[in-house]
Design a protein around this motif. Structure first.
Motif, short mmCIF file in Angstrom:
data_model
loop_
_atom_site.label_atom_id
_atom_site.label_comp_id
_atom_site.label_asym_id
_atom_site.label_seq_id
_atom_site.Cartn_x
_atom_site.Cartn_y
_atom_site.Cartn_z
N THR A 154 0.86 -1.18 0.00
CA THR A 154 0.00 0.00 0.00
C THR A 154 0.89 1.23 0.00
OG1 THR A 154 -1.70 -1.18 1.27
CG2 THR A 154 -1.86 1.23 1.18
N PRO A 155 1.05 1.86 -1.14
CA PRO A 155 1.99 2.99 -1.23
C PRO A 155 1.47 4.22 -0.51
CG PRO A 155 0.77 2.79 -3.27
CD PRO A 155 0.37 1.61 -2.41
N GLU A 156 2.39 5.05 -0.07
CA GLU A 156 2.02 6.35 0.45
C GLU A 156 1.48 7.19 -0.71
OE1 GLU A 156 2.08 7.68 3.54
OE2 GLU A 156 2.58 5.68 4.29
N ARG B 2 -7.15 -10.41 -8.95
CA ARG B 2 -6.93 -11.07 -7.66
C ARG B 2 -5.63 -10.58 -7.01
NH1 ARG B 2 -5.26 -17.26 -7.15
NH2 ARG B 2 -7.11 -17.64 -8.44
N PHE B 3 -4.64 -10.33 -7.84
CA PHE B 3 -3.35 -9.89 -7.32
C PHE B 3 -3.21 -8.37 -7.25
CE2 PHE B 3 -2.11 -14.22 -8.87
CZ PHE B 3 -1.92 -14.76 -7.62
N GLY B 4 -4.36 -7.68 -7.31
CA GLY B 4 -4.36 -6.27 -6.95
C GLY B 4 -4.61 -5.26 -8.05
N HIS B 5 -4.65 -5.68 -9.31
CA HIS B 5 -4.88 -4.71 -10.37
C HIS B 5 -6.29 -4.11 -10.28
CE1 HIS B 5 -1.19 -6.19 -12.08
NE2 HIS B 5 -1.29 -5.41 -13.13
N SER B 6 -6.35 -2.80 -10.40
CA SER B 6 -7.65 -2.12 -10.45
C SER B 6 -8.17 -2.02 -11.87
CB SER B 6 -7.53 -0.71 -9.86
OG SER B 6 -6.59 0.06 -10.59
N GLN B 7 -7.28 -2.20 -12.85
CA GLN B 7 -7.65 -2.07 -14.25
C GLN B 7 -6.87 -3.09 -15.06
OE1 GLN B 7 -7.76 1.98 -15.87
NE2 GLN B 7 -6.62 1.28 -17.64
N VAL B 8 -7.57 -3.84 -15.91
CA VAL B 8 -6.93 -4.77 -16.84
C VAL B 8 -7.01 -4.15 -18.23
CG1 VAL B 8 -7.01 -7.07 -17.87
CG2 VAL B 8 -7.53 -6.76 -15.43
N ALA C 99 11.51 7.45 -6.91
CA ALA C 99 11.51 6.22 -6.11
C ALA C 99 10.10 5.72 -5.83
CB ALA C 99 12.26 6.47 -4.80
N ALA C 100 9.15 6.62 -5.57
CA ALA C 100 7.79 6.20 -5.27
C ALA C 100 7.12 5.58 -6.49
CB ALA C 100 6.98 7.39 -4.76
N GLU C 101 7.41 6.13 -7.66
CA GLU C 101 6.85 5.57 -8.88
C GLU C 101 7.45 4.19 -9.17
OE1 GLU C 101 5.69 8.91 -11.97
OE2 GLU C 101 7.74 9.25 -11.25
N LEU C 102 8.75 4.06 -8.95
CA LEU C 102 9.40 2.77 -9.17
C LEU C 102 8.85 1.69 -8.25
CD1 LEU C 102 13.11 3.92 -9.64
CD2 LEU C 102 11.56 3.05 -11.40
N GLU C 103 8.52 2.07 -7.01
CA GLU C 103 7.89 1.11 -6.10
C GLU C 103 6.58 0.60 -6.66
OE1 GLU C 103 8.95 1.71 -1.46
OE2 GLU C 103 7.53 3.16 -2.30
N ARG C 104 5.78 1.49 -7.20
CA ARG C 104 4.49 1.11 -7.77
C ARG C 104 4.67 0.22 -9.00
NH1 ARG C 104 3.78 5.71 -4.95
NH2 ARG C 104 1.69 6.30 -4.21
N LEU C 105 5.63 0.56 -9.85
CA LEU C 105 5.89 -0.26 -11.02
C LEU C 105 6.39 -1.65 -10.63
CD1 LEU C 105 7.42 2.50 -13.27
CD2 LEU C 105 5.48 1.05 -13.92
N ALA C 106 7.23 -1.72 -9.61
CA ALA C 106 7.72 -3.01 -9.14
C ALA C 106 6.58 -3.86 -8.59
CB ALA C 106 8.81 -2.82 -8.09
N ALA C 107 5.66 -3.23 -7.87
CA ALA C 107 4.51 -3.97 -7.33
C ALA C 107 3.62 -4.47 -8.46
CB ALA C 107 3.72 -3.07 -6.38
N ALA C 108 3.42 -3.65 -9.48
CA ALA C 108 2.62 -4.08 -10.63
C ALA C 108 3.30 -5.25 -11.33
CB ALA C 108 2.42 -2.91 -11.58
N GLY C 109 4.63 -5.18 -11.47
CA GLY C 109 5.36 -6.28 -12.09
C GLY C 109 5.26 -7.56 -11.30
N ALA C 110 5.33 -7.46 -9.98
CA ALA C 110 5.22 -8.65 -9.12
C ALA C 110 3.84 -9.28 -9.24
CB ALA C 110 5.51 -8.28 -7.67
N ALA C 111 2.81 -8.45 -9.36
CA ALA C 111 1.45 -8.97 -9.52
C ALA C 111 1.28 -9.68 -10.87
CB ALA C 111 0.43 -7.84 -9.39
N ALA C 112 1.90 -9.12 -11.91
CA ALA C 112 1.86 -9.79 -13.22
C ALA C 112 2.62 -11.10 -13.18
CB ALA C 112 2.42 -8.85 -14.29
#
Length: 379
Positions: free
Chosen positions: A9-11, A199-205, A156-169
């Protein structure tokens, strides 16, 4: 196996974050010889202000950024309360207009009688023509042409979000390879992919490409009614948005045992993708990443079957600058994120594509997708 991604859950981005982005955009406009930037509803406005107005409304909403001036937002009166509640609103001056009034006149007071402005690519023609009619001595250039690197370098905050999206994929891929493919339609597997991304967190496919057998030779094949058969190569390409930032990954699987040629083609693409990812480092041109991948495929005799660019940027949209393609001389800098996705497409037979999102680091590149790139056998 990657397993289920750790909860993330990002800031939230702050008013100061958005103020800095708007200031950077105005400064970049000045450096590019522009008198300002005009931004319509869409990803640019969300990234700059945190405000996401309806993109399908005919009522003009326009962010005006100019060097030496406070950011201003022209907004319909009925949308003004939502705009005032946006995260970036403290840095904005709101100029609302009511139905029946001329919104272009309100904009003219902020833009001035003449000048050259960058304007977001998705601006309605209705509004661009309205501005030209009201301000005949102004000129406009698309933002991706005028300021192509505006959103390209992530913090850095954007990279965290991209890394989380990659992990979910990645987690989605690990799950999809365990489902049955043979005897099911491409649309069935595509539905599984969409369900797993959510299921792994995406709000949009945004897309779930499932190209089986000959359909895999079409890089942007939409999943169709074809029934997947044993002996099929199947291209999987899927992604969307998680916490407002994109995922995009491709893997190619085989239903049952592949033949020697299928293994060879897959291995060529795997080596091309590996070499291109290894080439990523600060200072090289975007086109160099494309050249490395293309050389491997061309040297193997399949150059004519690699029919698209090697990669595209990713951030608040799944496709954005920079692009890894011949002729793009923009140097890589730390914080850039883009796909590396070479492919071979044999018409009427099968295709292979392997894709990771890569971010440029101080010392090279880091993949945000970590699942196996070997040819996986599925049932």
């Amino acid at each position: 196996m990657t397993g289920t991604p750790a909860p993330f859950t990002p800031e939230p981005f702050t008013a100061a974050d958005y103020e800095a982005r708007m200031r950077r955009a105005a400064e970049a406009a000045a450096d590019a010889g522009l008198d300002g930037v005009l931004v319509a509803p869409g990803p640019d406005m969300v990234w700059l202000t945190g405000y996401a107005p309806p993109a399908d409304t005919e009522r003009l909403t326009l962010l005006v950024l100019a060097p030496g001036r406070d950011p201003a937002l022209v907004v319909p009166t009925l949308e003004a309360p939502d705009a005032a509640g946006a995260a970036g609103a403290p840095a904005l001056t709101l100029h609302d207009w009511t139905d029946g009034k001329d919104p272009y006149a309100a904009t003219a007071a902020l833009v001035g009688a003449s000048g050259r402005f960058g304007i977001s690519d998705n601006t309605w023609a209705l509004h661009l023509l309205g501005l030209r009619r009201t301000l005949p001595h102004t000129d406009y250039v698309p933002l991706t042409e005028a300021l192509p690197m505006l959103r390209a370098v992530k913090d850095a905050a954007e990279l965290e979000r991209l890394a989380a999206a990659g992990a979910a994929a990645d987690a989605t891929y690990e799950e999809i390879r365990t489902v049955r493919f043979a005897g099911r339609r491409e649309t069935d597997v595509a539905a599984d992919l969409a369900d797993l991304l959510r299921r792994f967190g995406h709000s949009q496919v945004d897309f779930t490409v499932v190209g089986s057998g000959p359909n895999g030779a079409n890089p942007h094949h939409e999943a169709g009614e074809r029934v997947i058969e044993r002996g099929d190569m199947v291209v999987l390409d899927f992604g969307g948005l998680l916490h407002g930032y994109g995922s995009d990954t491709s893997r190619t699987v085989h239903v049952g045992e592949p033949d020697a040629e299928e293994r060879e083609v897959h291995d060529i693409v795997r080596r091309a993708q590996e070499e291109a990812c290894r080439a990523v480092r600060p200072g090289i041109a975007c086109q160099d990443v494309d050249r490395v991948a293309r050389a491997v495929i061309t040297d193997a005799g399949y150059g004519e079957y690699f029919i698209h660019r090697t990669g595209h940027g990713i951030g608040v949209t799944t496709h954005e600058p920079p692009y890894m393609i011949e002729g793009e001389e923009q140097p890589l800098v730390p914080g850039m994120c883009f796909s590396v996705e070479p492919g071979i497409y044999l018409p009427g037979r099968f295709g292979v594509r392997i894709e990771d999102i890569v971010t440029v680091t101080e010392g090279g590149g880091r993949r945000l997708n970590t699942t196996s790139r070997e040819l996986v056998i599925v049932d």
